[in-house]
Design an enzyme around this catalytic site. Structure first.
Site, PDB file in Angstrom:
ATOM      1  N   ASP A 266       0.857  -1.175   0.000  1.00  0.00           N
ATOM      2  CA  ASP A 266       0.000   0.000   0.000  1.00  0.00           C
ATOM      3  C   ASP A 266       0.902   1.237   0.000  1.00  0.00           C
ATOM      4  O   ASP A 266       2.128   1.132   0.094  1.00  0.00           O
ATOM      5  CB  ASP A 266      -0.932  -0.035   1.223  1.00  0.00           C
ATOM      6  CG  ASP A 266      -2.228   0.738   0.974  1.00  0.00           C
ATOM      7  OD1 ASP A 266      -2.226   1.654   0.128  1.00  0.00           O
ATOM      8  OD2 ASP A 266      -3.242   0.430   1.630  1.00  0.00           O
TER       9      ASP A 266
ATOM     10  N   GLU B 233     -10.550   6.498   4.720  1.00  0.00           N
ATOM     11  CA  GLU B 233      -9.539   5.888   5.578  1.00  0.00           C
ATOM     12  C   GLU B 233      -9.641   6.389   7.025  1.00  0.00           C
ATOM     13  O   GLU B 233     -10.746   6.567   7.544  1.00  0.00           O
ATOM     14  CB  GLU B 233      -8.135   6.065   4.960  1.00  0.00           C
ATOM     15  CG  GLU B 233      -8.048   5.366   3.594  1.00  0.00           C
ATOM     16  CD  GLU B 233      -6.654   5.307   3.016  1.00  0.00           C
ATOM     17  OE1 GLU B 233      -5.712   4.920   3.733  1.00  0.00           O
ATOM     18  OE2 GLU B 233      -6.503   5.612   1.817  1.00  0.00           O
TER      19      GLU B 233
END
Length: 608
Positions: free
Chosen positions: A292, A498
């Site tokens: 990521d 997020e």
């Protein structure tokens, strides 16, 4: 040969050769530096043609909101991507780079693209074929801008709605998540019969490479804290968070992205057992594993405090491509040092590069490295908007429709003298799209991208004689003095993505509850909730005549009006448990003390 090295036959450039022999030929020509370059993915910001060419960089990405310039057209995206690709093709071996982007609910970074409902809403449809068609539409819109690789689907199983990424998860129930991996053949194309297991598949120039994410357990962290620790035994890990990966691999998914989160204190980016032994070994995944965004930096705390250790642990664990995304020299120099000093074996580097090249050859990138404008008409096309509108209709969950003895309020009559539409989310495309829309966090307002608000949908659905009055936050006096036939109140969460969305109280933000109480105590009302997850609705439920969970419907707000006014029935079923209060969390279907406000699978229906 006479004409020098240029005319020398290169097997890797021969499309008639089998992929395995092309990979072997190319790898035999590559230096260590070129191999490590292939393992590097950089964001388009601050990237120059010289860097791509001189370092043989393997991949470029657009992070959330990383665009050529605001409101760029499809042609401008194509021009940018091709500019980068031409630089890669000018490298010594001419290995094309692969351009990746987050297209998590449609091609969501791009102005005027179709924005589909977020996954939480799609889970409520239970409709795998719909999700597959959304995948195919998203692939066309990505290819319209020259992009052949998307970081989707998110196959997280969100077990706690306090998690800021819960809307990226189809369900708390792994069976629904497994079903929705149909997005993968939508994005990549249907895998041909007898295609070898675990080998990636991308079916041509209208399809894109997909990415199953985030491996593994990202939806199970304590209190839903993003990037945090999932405390779990092996049996639960295998039965809740892992099962979505097997169908993804069987369907030929090209890449798997590693999660920021940890399992029992071990960072997934450093988890060699799960990445190498389990994913690559037991599950026989043959595509490439990608980190990521700055994921290896976060192996240490504080982030980036021991970068050499982070690179060592991440590459050893089995990560093949590293999303750096800014400082390529630091990563490349560090990894080169670790290999040259025998901390990392060259066999590990070769495994990574083989996997990256396998995906590139499978996609036909060597034969068709450059995009053109022939697919531009697919970006935000009417056909895709109709598909998104269908998805909105099927995702709506009717939670309440009158009290037991009362007449149901829905479907609403189209003919009425005067109706009220109220709430922060009634006329706001940014709010109804949520995070991961144009920018990383998304933002409120109607100038974010093109689409139809719920208010516009309502205005178009009612009888021409019906007067629609819009007041975002009316006071009680206004509601009382206007003699409305009924009201539609549209409220909910502000956009987030997020960890910015991590939320321990899950209440409806102001002035949402105030609007509900001002309107619903005075006139018959339907409340439409726009949210990425269940939110606290007690003690207001008693004053609400009808309640609809509309999740984050995206750019096509008329889909909400289609169902409110009975042109289509309510069919959606909760893919998440709706809790009474946050003290019950985490609470999932099958738990011993299951006492929800609305259970998993609940959803009233209406007739057309």
């Amino acid at each position: 040969m006479g004409a020098g090295a240029e005319s020398e036959y290169k097997a890797y450039k021969d499309p008639t050769r089998k992929i395995g022999s092309r990979i072997r030929d190319l790898m035999g020509r590559m230096t260590l530096e070129e191999k490590i370059g292939q393992m590097t993915q950089l964001d388009r910001q601050n990237l120059t043609a010289a860097v791509l060419r001189d370092y043989s960089i393997g991949s470029v990405l657009s992070g959330g909101g990383s665009v050529p310039w605001p409101n760029a057209t499809a042609a401008e995206w194509v021009e940018m991507v091709n500019g980068f690709q031409n630089a890669s093709l000018a490298s010594r071996l001419g290995i094309p780079m692969i351009y990746g982007i987050d297209a998590v609910h449609g091609h969501n970074n791009v102005y005027k693209a179709t924005i589909f409902p977020h996954n939480v809403g799609l889970g409520a449809t239970r409709d795998a074929d719909l999700v597959k068609r959304i995948g195919a539409a998203t692939a066309l819109e990505a290819r319209a801008t020259g992009i052949p690789y998307v970081f989707a689907p998110c196959i997280a199983v969100c077990r706690d709605p306090r998690w800021g990424r819960c809307y990226e998860s189809y369900s708390e129930d792994v069976e629904i998540v497994k079903k929705m991996t149909e997005l993968i053949p939508g994005l990549q194309g249907d895998i041909p019969p007898n295609h070898p297991k675990g080998i990636p598949y991308v079916g041509g120039k209208t399809k894109v490479a997909a990415c199953a994410k985030h491996f593994v357990g990202d939806g199970g962290t304590t209190k839903g804290i993003d990037e945090n620790n999932t405390v779990i035994n092996w049996h639960e890990l295998m039965h809740i968070h892992m099962p979505g990966y097997l169908p993804s691999i069987v369907k030929g998914v090209s890449t798997v992205m590693v999660s920021y989160s940890s399992i029992n204190g071990v960072k997934m980016h450093a988890n060699r057992y799960l990445i190498t032994n389990f994913l690559k070994g037991l599950l026989k995944f043959r595509g490439f594993v990608i980190s990521d965004w700055m994921g290896i930096d976060k192996i240490t705390y504080p982030e980036h405090s021991n970068y050499t250790y982070s690179v060592l642990k991440g590459i050893e664990a089995g990560i093949d491509m590293v999303m750096v995304p800014y400082n390529h020299t630091e990563f490349i120099n560090t990894l080169t040092y670790l290999v040259k000093n025998n901390f990392i074996p060259t066999s590990r580097i070769d495994d990574a590069v083989k996997r990256i090249l396998r995906v590139k050859f499978t996609m036909g990138l060597f034969e068709n490295p450059l995009a053109d404008n022939s697919l531009a008409h697919h970006l935000g096309s009417q056909a895709h908007r109709e598909l998104a509108r269908e998805a909105v209709r099927k995702s709506l969950v009717l939670l309440k429709n009158g009290e037991n003895a009362d007449e149901p309020l829905l479907p609403l009559p189209k003919k009425a003298p005067k109706i009220l539409v109220a709430g922060t989310h009634a006329h706001n495309i940014g709010n109804q799209c949520g995070g991961w829309t144009i920018t990383w966090q998304g933002y409120a307002g109607n100038n974010i991208t093109t689409g139809t608000t719920i208010l516009t949908g309502i205005t178009g659905a009612v009888d021409p004689e019906t007067k629609v009055v819009y007041n975002e936050n009316p006071d009680t006096e206004f509601v009382k003095s206007n003699n409305f036939s009924y009201a539609v109140v549209v409220v909910g969460e502000s956009p987030y993505a997020e960890f910015f969305g991590d939320n321990l109280n899950l209440t409806i933000p102001d002035p949402g509850l105030n609007t509900i109480s001002n309107v619903c105590q005075t006139v018959k009302c339907v409340v439409v909730l726009i949210s990425g997850r269940p939110v606290v609705i007690e003690p207001y439920l008693t004053s609400i005549d009808a309640l609809v969970a509309a999740w984050l419907p995206g750019s096509e707000g008329q889909g909400v009006a289609d169902v409110l006014f009975g042109d289509f029935p309510f069919t959606g079923k909760l893919s998440r448990t709706w809790f009474k209060n946050v003290d019950q969390l985490p609470m999932n279907v099958g738990d011993p003390n299951y006492d929800p406000l609305f259970p998993f699978g609940f959803g009233l229906t209406t007739k057309v």
